[in-house]
Design an enzyme around this catalytic site. Structure first.
Site, PDB file in Angstrom:
ATOM      1  N   GLU A  55       0.822  -1.220   0.000  1.00  0.00           N
ATOM      2  CA  GLU A  55       0.000   0.000   0.000  1.00  0.00           C
ATOM      3  C   GLU A  55       0.852   1.264   0.000  1.00  0.00           C
ATOM      4  O   GLU A  55       0.426   2.305  -0.508  1.00  0.00           O
ATOM      5  CB  GLU A  55      -0.966  -0.005   1.186  1.00  0.00           C
ATOM      6  CG  GLU A  55      -2.092  -1.025   1.084  1.00  0.00           C
ATOM      7  CD  GLU A  55      -1.699  -2.435   1.536  1.00  0.00           C
ATOM      8  OE1 GLU A  55      -0.498  -2.679   1.794  1.00  0.00           O
ATOM      9  OE2 GLU A  55      -2.591  -3.292   1.630  1.00  0.00           O
ATOM     10  N   GLN A 118      -7.829  -7.127  12.047  1.00  0.00           N
ATOM     11  CA  GLN A 118      -7.408  -6.033  11.157  1.00  0.00           C
ATOM     12  C   GLN A 118      -8.073  -4.704  11.514  1.00  0.00           C
ATOM     13  O   GLN A 118      -8.405  -3.920  10.636  1.00  0.00           O
ATOM     14  CB  GLN A 118      -7.648  -6.407   9.683  1.00  0.00           C
ATOM     15  CG  GLN A 118      -6.741  -7.555   9.234  1.00  0.00           C
ATOM     16  CD  GLN A 118      -6.692  -7.747   7.732  1.00  0.00           C
ATOM     17  OE1 GLN A 118      -7.660  -7.492   7.029  1.00  0.00           O
ATOM     18  NE2 GLN A 118      -5.549  -8.234   7.229  1.00  0.00           N
ATOM     19  N   LYS A 167     -17.020  -1.388   6.974  1.00  0.00           N
ATOM     20  CA  LYS A 167     -17.495  -2.333   5.969  1.00  0.00           C
ATOM     21  C   LYS A 167     -19.024  -2.384   5.907  1.00  0.00           C
ATOM     22  O   LYS A 167     -19.604  -2.462   4.824  1.00  0.00           O
ATOM     23  CB  LYS A 167     -16.941  -3.733   6.274  1.00  0.00           C
ATOM     24  CG  LYS A 167     -17.206  -4.725   5.153  1.00  0.00           C
ATOM     25  CD  LYS A 167     -16.535  -6.056   5.422  1.00  0.00           C
ATOM     26  CE  LYS A 167     -16.730  -7.009   4.244  1.00  0.00           C
ATOM     27  NZ  LYS A 167     -16.088  -8.304   4.485  1.00  0.00           N
TER      28      LYS A 167
END
Lengths: 576, 156
Positions: A55, A118, A167
Site C-alpha cells: 500500500e 485487522q 465495511k
C-alpha cells in the site's frame, strides 16, 4: 445546490459513483477483507484499478499522479495493515502538499474498539499526517464525504485526505443523495489578495537594486509558471528555487541560478546572501533550504507569498507577506510592476555580479572534479542529453537525488517529482508508475539509488503486469550512500550499518519480474541503454554500478548557515 | 519567556475535533493546565478554552496552526489580563473540618450537597480567586476537589 438521488444502491456503489463524478479514471491500491464491497463495485465502474504490491507504493503512485496532474490521486487499502502500510506514502504527500484521496476499509461499526481482526484506529494514526479525515457512518454520508475529501485535498494548500469507511456502511443499500457540490464550513482556502500589500511589494521590488526571486512547490501547485517568469523577466531578477520548487522556472533560462540548500547550486547558495530583496513564492523556508534560519538572507528585505498563512514568520521573519494563490498574487504583482516600470535592462551591477559569481563557480571541485567514468554528476548530465525536455524524472532519496538537484535541468513544468519534505526512500519507482499513468505519452524515468530502489522494488511487478513502461536507473553503490557520506565526513569514516552485500543482482531481479534489464559500465553504454529503455513499451531497469566513495558537493553541513557551504571535498574545504 | 496564556478555539461541534486540536498542543510539547469545552449558541459549534504555559512565539505559532485545522473556525491566544475568565470548583470537605455552616471560610461559596460525613461546596471565580479559596483549607480537610478549568471571553 442540486442533489440527485440514486435509488437502492450500496454504500460501495456510492463510493465508486462518487469517484466517477469526480472524474477519477485510475485508482491505485490493494484489496482486503474490509474493502471487498468497494472492490466488487469497482469491477463494473470503468475506473481502472492498478494493483500495487504494497500500500505504501499505492500511495506514492497516487501522490505522483497528483503532482503531475494537479488533480487528486486516489489510493485504497483495507483496514489494519492495509491502512498502516499507507502511512509512509500519506506522510510523504502531506510533507510535500500533494493532493491525494486515500480510501480505507474499516471493520464494521459494531466491531469498533473491540480489537477486531485487522482493526486499527487509522484516523487516530493519520490525523497528524493528513489535511483532513472523514469517516462516513452511513451510506448516505458517502458521496458528500468523498466530495469533501476531493475538495479539501485539492484546494488551498493541497494535501492528503483520508476517507475511512466501515465495511457495514459499504454494504448498506439505500436511496443515496449525491450533492452537486459541497461546502466545508469554517474552511476558507481562498482569500482576496490584499491590494495594498501587492502595491507595497511592487514598490519594494522596483526600489531593490539586487533583487532575487525564490520559487517553491507553490508555483507548481497553483500553476504560476507564467506570471513567475514574467515578473522575473520584467525585473531582470535572477531566480533561485527550493528543491521542491526546482523547475518552477525553466532551468535553461539565463536568469535561473538553480536550487539553494544543503545540496544546492554553489552560485545560488552564495548569491542569496548578497541580494538586497528576496521575494519568496510558495516556499516554507525549510531548514534544508535555508540552513540556520537567523543567518539566512539576513542582509535583505524579504517578501513572502503563500497560500498558507501559518507559513508566514514561521521559520523566517519577513518584511512583507501576501496571502493568496501564487498565480493570482504574481499576476497582480506583475501588473503593479508593469504600471511602474518597463522591462529592465540586462546590464547592471547586480547582473554583472551574478555573471561573475557564475564564472567563479564554474571551476569549483563540485562542478569539475569527477574521477571515475561513471561519476554521479556525469550520469545525470548524460541523462539530460539523452532524454527529451518533456521527460518526467522521479527520484528516490539520497546521493543520486542530490546529484539531480545540482546537475539535472528541469525544462518543463511538472516534470520533476521527488520527495523533499519527508525524504522518503522508495518513492522513485512507484512515483514513476503514477506519473506514467497520468502522462502515458511522455517518457518517465525513475532515477534511483540501490537503497531507495530496494524499498519498493516489488512495484516492478505492478509496472510489468499493468504494462506501464517506465525506466528505472539504479545508481548502484552497494551502500546507503548519503548516510555513508555523512559517516565519512562527520563520523571519521566509521561506517555503521550502511554497506550492502552483493544481493540482489538487479539485472536478474528485473528479469525475474519480466522487465528488460541492462548493466552498464561506461557513460556511452549508459546513454545507449537509456535511449533504448525509453523506446520500449515495457518497463526497463538500468543498473549503473558506481563507487560509494564519491561524495555530493556542494554541501551545507547540517546545523550550519548557507554561507558555510562547502564546494568541494574536504581536502580543499573551501568556505565562501 | 513562558507564561500562562488562554487559548480560545471555536470549532465544529462534532466527534474528533477535540482530538485534532489537542494533538497540535502535544506536538508543541505544551501541557494543558486547564481545559473547558462546551457548545456555543446555535449548538453546532463548540468553544474550547485551554490554559497553557508557553512563550509567545510558540503560542502564536500554535494558534496559526490550529486556525489551519479544517474544523476550526478561529483560534486566538490571550494573556490572562485580556480576558474575563471564570472557573468553577466543587470542593468536598470533611464535615468535621467545618465547625458550622456559617464558618467564615465558606464565605463566597454555595453549599450544593451535604451528607453525614461531608459537605460539598461550589465556588465560582477567577482562577486566582479559586486558588485563594482552596488555600483556606488544609489538604486533610479536602476529601475531593474538581475544577472545571478556565473558560473565558475577551474583554470589551
Amino acid at each position: 445546490m442540486g442533489v440527485d438521488f440514486m435509488h437502492e444502491i450500496s454504500g460501495a456503489q456510492a463510493v465508486v459513483e462518487t469517484l466517477r463524478q469526480e472524474h477519477v479514471k485510475y485508482v491505485f491500491g490493494m484489496p482486503g477483507g474490509a474493502n471487498l464491497p468497494i472492490y466488487d463495485a469497482l469491477l463494473d465502474s470503468g475506473i481502472r484499478h492498478i494493483l500495487a504490491r504494497h500500500e505504501q507504493s499505492a500511495a506514492h503512485m497516487a501522490d505522483a499522479f497528483g503532482r503531475v496532474t494537479g488533480r487528486a490521486g486516489v489510493c485504497m487499502g483495507t483496514s489494519g495493515p492495509g491502512a498502516t502500510n499507507l502511512v509512509t506514502g500519506i506522510a510523504t504527500a502531506y510533507a510535500d502538499s500533494s493532493p491525494v484521496v486515500a480510501i480505507t476499509g474499516q471493520v464494521p461499526k459494531a466491531m469498533t474498539g473491540r480489537n477486531a481482526f485487522q482493526e486499527t484506529d487509522v484516523i487516530g494514526v493519520m490525523t497528524p499526517i493528513t489535511k483532513y479525515s472523514i469517516q462516513p457512518l452511513s451510506a448516505e454520508e458517502i458521496p458528500s464525504g468523498i466530495k469533501k475529501a476531493f475538495y479539501i485535498a485539492t484546494s488551498g494548500r493541497p494535501g492528503p485526505v483520508l476517507v475511512d469507511i466501515p465495511k457495514d456502511v459499504q454494504q448498506e443499500v439505500r436511496d443515496i443523495p449525491f450533492p452537486e457540490s459541497v461546502e466545508v464550513r469554517g474552511y476558507r482556502p481562498y482569500v482576496e489578495v490584499d491590494p495594498l500589500a501587492v502595491e507595497r511589494a511592487a514598490e519594494m521590488l522596483v526600489k531593490a537594486e539586487k533583487p532575487l526571486i525564490m520559487g517553491g512547490g507553490g508555483i507548481r501547485i497553483s500553476n504560476a509558471y507564467e506570471p513567475f517568469q514574467a515578473v522575473s523577466e520584467l525585473l531582470m531578477a535572477p531566480v533561485i528555487t527550493t528543491l521542491q520548487g526546482k523547475g518552477s522556472f525553466p532551468e535553461g533560462h539565463p536568469l535561473c541560478l538553480g536550487p539553494i540548500g544543503m545540496h544546492g547550486r554553489a552560485e545560488s547558495n552564495k548569491l542569496v546572501s548578497e541580494c538586497d530583496l528576496l521575494m519568496a513564492v510558495g516556499v516554507r523556508f525549510s531548514d534544508r533550504s535555508t540552513g540556520t534560519f537567523s543567518e539566512f538572507c539576513k542582509q535583505a528585505k524579504i517578501i513572502h507569498i503563500d497560500a498558507d498563512p501559518s507559513e508566514f514568520n514561521k521559520n523566517k521573519q519577513v518584511d512583507l507577506y501576501i496571502r493568496g494563490d501564487a498565480n493570482q498574487v504574481l499576476t497582480k504583482v506583475y501588473n503593479a510592476l508593469a504600471r511602474r516600470i518597463s522591462r529592465r535592462s540586462d546590464s547592471n551591477p547586480w547582473l554583472a555580479r551574478i555573471a561573475q559569481v557564475r564564472e567563479e563557480m564554474k571551476s569549483i571541485p563540485a562542478y569539475t572534479d569527477y574521477d571515475s567514468e561513471l561519476s554521479g554528476p556525469k550520469i545525470v548530465r548524460k541523462m539530460r542529453e539523452v532524454l527529451p525536455p518533456q521527460t518526467i524524472l522521479t527520484t528516490g532519496v539520497g546521493r543520486h537525488q542530490m546529484w539531480c538537484e545540482i546537475h539535472w535541468r528541469v525544462l518543463k513544468p511538472r516534470t520533476w517529482i521527488t520527495s523533499t519534505g519527508l525524504g522518503t526512500m522508495g518513492f522513485g519507482l512507484p512515483a514513476a508508475i503514477g506519473a506514467k499513468v497520468a502522462k502515458p505519452d511522455v517518457p518517465v524515468v525513475d532515477f534511483d539509488g540501490d537503497g531507495s530502489f530496494m524499498m519498493t522494488e516489488n512495484s516492478l511487478g505492478t509496472a510489468v503486469d499493468e504494462k506501464i513502461p517506465i525506466v528505472s536507473i539504479i545508481v548502484n553503490d552497494r551502500s546507503l550512500g548519503m548516510v555513508e557520506q555523512w559517516q565519512r565526513l562527520m563520523y571519521n569514516r566509521r561506517f555503521s550499518g550502511v554497506k550492502f552485500g552483493n544481493s540482489p543482482d538487479f539485472v536478474k531481479l528485473a528479469e525475474a519480474y519480466g522487465a528488460s534489464a541492462k548493466r552498464v559500465t561506461t557513460l556511452e553504454e549508459f546513454g545507449k541503454a537509456l535511449k533504448e529503455g525509453i523506446s520500449l513499451d515495457s518497463p526497463a531497469v538500468i543498473d549503473v554500478p558506481v563507487s560509494s566513495e564519491e561524495d555530493v558537493f556542494p554541501f551545507m553541513p547540517p546545523g550550519k548557515s548557507i554561507k558555510e557551504t562547502v564546494v568541494g571535498p574536504p581536502k580543499e574545504m573551501a568556505i565562501f | 519567556m513562558t507564561a500562562l496564556k488562554i487559548l480560545s478555539v471555536l470549532v465544529e461541534n462534532k466527534p474528533g475535533t477535540l482530538f485534532r486540536v489537542t494533538h497540535m498542543i502535544r506536538l508543541m510539547r505544551l501541557n494543558i493546565e486547564g481545559l473547558t469545552c462546551g457548545v456555543t449558541n446555535g449548538g453546532d459549534r463548540s468553544r474550547i478554552t485551554m490554559t497553557v504555559n508557553g512563550d509567545d512565539a510558540t503560542l502564536d505559532f500554535l494558534a496559526k496552526q490550529l486556525s489551519k485545522v479544517i474544523d476550526v473556525y478561529e483560534a486566538q491566544t490571550y494573556s490572562p489580563e485580556e480576558v474575563t475568565a471564570r472557573e468553577l470548583a466543587l470542593i468536598k470537605l470533611n464535615l468535621s473540618s467545618v465547625s458550622h455552616l456559617d464558618d467564615r471560610r465558606l464565605q463566597g461559596a454555595r453549599i450544593v450537597e451535604t451528607s453525614d460525613r461531608s459537605i460539598t461546596i461550589e465556588v465560582i471565580g477567577s482562577p486566582a480567586e479559586i486558588d485563594r479559596f482552596i488555600h483556606r483549607f488544609d489538604s486533610t480537610q479536602i476529601l475531593e476537589l474538581a475544577r472545571t478549568g478556565t473558560t473565558a471571553v475577551p474583554k470589551g
